[in-house]
Design a protein around this motif. Structure first.
Motif, PDB file in Angstrom:
ATOM      1  N   GLY A 169       0.823  -1.192   0.000  1.00  9.46           N
ATOM      2  CA  GLY A 169       0.000   0.000   0.000  1.00  9.46           C
ATOM      3  C   GLY A 169       0.864   1.252   0.000  1.00  9.46           C
ATOM      4  N   GLU A 170       0.222   2.383   0.044  1.00  3.79           N
ATOM      5  CA  GLU A 170      -1.164   2.601   0.438  1.00  3.79           C
ATOM      6  C   GLU A 170      -2.111   2.079  -0.647  1.00  3.79           C
ATOM      7  N   ILE A 171      -3.166   1.392  -0.195  1.00  6.68           N
ATOM      8  CA  ILE A 171      -4.179   0.882  -1.092  1.00  6.68           C
ATOM      9  C   ILE A 171      -5.515   0.912  -0.351  1.00  6.68           C
ATOM     10  N   GLY A 172      -6.563   1.144  -1.094  1.00 11.36           N
ATOM     11  CA  GLY A 172      -7.888   1.245  -0.492  1.00 11.36           C
ATOM     12  C   GLY A 172      -8.476   2.635  -0.625  1.00 11.36           C
ATOM     13  N   GLY A 219      -1.800   2.490   6.609  1.00 13.98           N
ATOM     14  CA  GLY A 219      -3.204   2.846   6.716  1.00 13.98           C
ATOM     15  C   GLY A 219      -3.517   3.975   5.757  1.00 13.98           C
ATOM     16  N   ASN A 220      -4.741   4.452   5.791  1.00 13.16           N
ATOM     17  CA  ASN A 220      -5.146   5.539   4.909  1.00 13.16           C
ATOM     18  C   ASN A 220      -4.777   6.897   5.497  1.00 13.16           C
ATOM     19  N   LEU A 221      -4.567   7.843   4.627  1.00 13.34           N
ATOM     20  CA  LEU A 221      -4.309   9.218   5.024  1.00 13.34           C
ATOM     21  C   LEU A 221      -5.599   9.876   5.538  1.00 13.34           C
ATOM     22  N   ASP A 282       1.507   4.058  10.165  1.00 11.75           N
ATOM     23  CA  ASP A 282       0.428   4.983  10.502  1.00 11.75           C
ATOM     24  C   ASP A 282       0.556   6.258   9.666  1.00 11.75           C
ATOM     25  N   TYR A 283       0.158   6.161   8.410  1.00 13.17           N
ATOM     26  CA  TYR A 283       0.190   7.329   7.529  1.00 13.17           C
ATOM     27  C   TYR A 283      -0.683   8.449   8.090  1.00 13.17           C
ATOM     28  N   TYR A 284      -1.802   8.067   8.682  1.00  9.80           N
ATOM     29  CA  TYR A 284      -2.739   9.066   9.217  1.00  9.80           C
ATOM     30  C   TYR A 284      -2.072   9.908  10.302  1.00  9.80           C
ATOM     31  N   GLY A 285      -1.490   9.238  11.294  1.00  6.64           N
ATOM     32  CA  GLY A 285      -0.856   9.956  12.389  1.00  6.64           C
ATOM     33  C   GLY A 285       0.311  10.796  11.931  1.00  6.64           C
ATOM     34  N   ALA A 286       1.134  10.235  11.036  1.00  9.70           N
ATOM     35  CA  ALA A 286       2.297  10.973  10.539  1.00  9.70           C
ATOM     36  C   ALA A 286       1.865  12.195   9.745  1.00  9.70           C
ATOM     37  N   ALA A 287       0.816  12.044   8.932  1.00 14.93           N
ATOM     38  CA  ALA A 287       0.335  13.172   8.129  1.00 14.93           C
ATOM     39  C   ALA A 287      -0.296  14.249   8.996  1.00 14.93           C
TER      40      ALA A 287
END
Length: 399
Positions: A169-172, A219-221, A282-287
């Motif tokens: 990923g990222e995928i989804g 994970g997702n952004l 954790d793309y979400y947390g990092a972003a």
């Protein structure tokens, strides 16, 4: 162009030019969509010669030319490969020799989904393009590559599989983006999440069965911070926005729900495969570091052949496109009467849908040197600790 201003800590990261003594992995194999594509789109959709991603201003910041990456410069996988002491991961469709894939291969394609077009037709949300690439197709390409790399004995690839990092990923994201843009009701889109997670899980299982030992699964952004969505779902209701970030609350909650299901699924896979390292990215947390601390400064090496420090001043604004609020309008980046900002490194988004190189750099730092991988990627790649010790972190406060 103005953006929402928030007082808070300004984290300045200055990274020394350091490389690990040796690469942690022999190769990187990557699967995913436009957030990971390093050039496959131009080969898979060769008839789409007018696609903006194939022409400048895409790629202008770092490569000084369009490479098929959906950004102005490097993307996450480029920063990850570089930090691990490996060359940039080449697109699978760009070569056919074993030598070409000496450092791995990238199967990600812009617009790819986890689920097949058939799934969406079956569930009353048909995709506009039945030729959309999906995870099963990318896995077929990977199996073909194994035959190329190990023509006499695929079982003999075990050493290569053991020493490789698999980025799943990222995928989804497009499993949600495409229905959103097609006007599918949110309640229906929410019901797709378990199937998306199940497909990611089955893909991980297939890779493990083929011999993969270390997998990094993003994970997702936070899609509520994406300028295109901010413009599309612009609201007069204050409650629809997160006060700390200015992002759409309900869309970010949707991303978090996806990520929670993914984290739970990865834990089950760890229990089933105790000899395999499965790392959640954790793309979400990092972003969110970008949006919670909007003036985050990062060292951006090799831009114009000179190190410099760039500050993301407009985290919720697209550099390339048009419009006064979020930098998006009917003119898309590379099409129509679009505009390009003077300094892309000051913007969190490149084209309204994809992060800028500066944003990718912040996310990569959070994954590789921060606390946004679980378990920490440094556990499986101790050389990263050397890079952390050679970096200088300074925290300033803008009060």
């Amino acid at each position: 162009m103005a953006s929402m201003s928030l007082a808070g800590a300004v984290l300045v990261v200055v990274l020394a030019a350091a490389q690990p003594a040796r690469a942690c992995y022999s190769r990187v194999f990557s699967f995913g969509d436009s957030l990971a594509d390093t050039g496959n789109y131009r080969f898979v959709f060769s008839n789409d010669t007018r696609a903006p991603v194939l022409w400048p201003p895409y790629g202008e910041t770092y490569f000084h030319n369009a490479t098929g990456r959906f950004s102005n410069g490097r993307i996450l996988i480029d920063f990850i490969a570089d930090a691990l002491g490996l060359p940039f991961v080449p697109p699978y469709w760009g070569g056919r020799s074993a030598e070409y894939f000496a450092g791995g291969a990238n199967f990600a394609v812009g617009g790819a989904t986890a689920l097949s077009p058939e799934f969406f037709r079956r569930n009353g949300a048909p995709l506009a393009n039945d030729n959309t690439v999906h995870l099963d197709m990318e896995m077929d390409w990977f199996r073909d590559l194994i035959k190329l790399l190990c023509p006499n004995d695929t079982a003999g690839c075990s050493d290569m599989m053991n020493d490789s990092l698999f980025l799943v990923g990222e995928i989804g994201g497009n499993d949600y983006n495409l229905p959103f843009f097609a006007g599918v009701p949110f309640e229906k889109i929410q019901n797709f999440t378990p199937s998306v997670i199940a497909k990611i899980s089955s893909t991980i299982t297939e890779l493990i069965e083929l011999g993969a030992k270390t997998l990094l699964v993003p994970g997702n952004l936070p899609i509520g911070c994406v300028p295109t969505y901010l413009m599309r779902y612009k609201s007069d209701k204050k409650k629809d926005y997160e006060p700390e970030t200015g992002c759409l609350r309900w869309m970010n909650q949707f991303s978090e729900d996806h990520n929670k299901l993914l984290v739970d699924e990865l834990e089950e896979l760890r229990q089933l495969h105790p000899g395999v390292t499965i790392i959640y990215a954790d793309y979400y947390g990092a972003a969110m570091e970008i949006f919670l601390t909007p003036k985050k400064s990062v060292s951006l090496a090799k831009i114009k052949d000179n190190n410099r420090t760039s500050t993301i001043e407009y985290p919720l604004v697209a550099c390339c496109g048009g419009g006064e609020t979020y930098g998006v309008s009917s003119a898309r980046c590379g099409r129509g009467e679009y505009k390009v900002c003077d300094d892309p490194q000051k913007y969190g988004s490149w084209d309204g849908l994809h992060p800028s190189e500066a944003a990718y750099k912040v996310i990569a730092d959070g994954l590789l040197r921060g606390s946004y991988t679980h378990p920490p990627i440094a556990n499986s790649c101790p050389q990263l600790t050397e890079m952390v010790s050679s970096a200088e972190f300074k925290v300033l406060y803008d009060l």
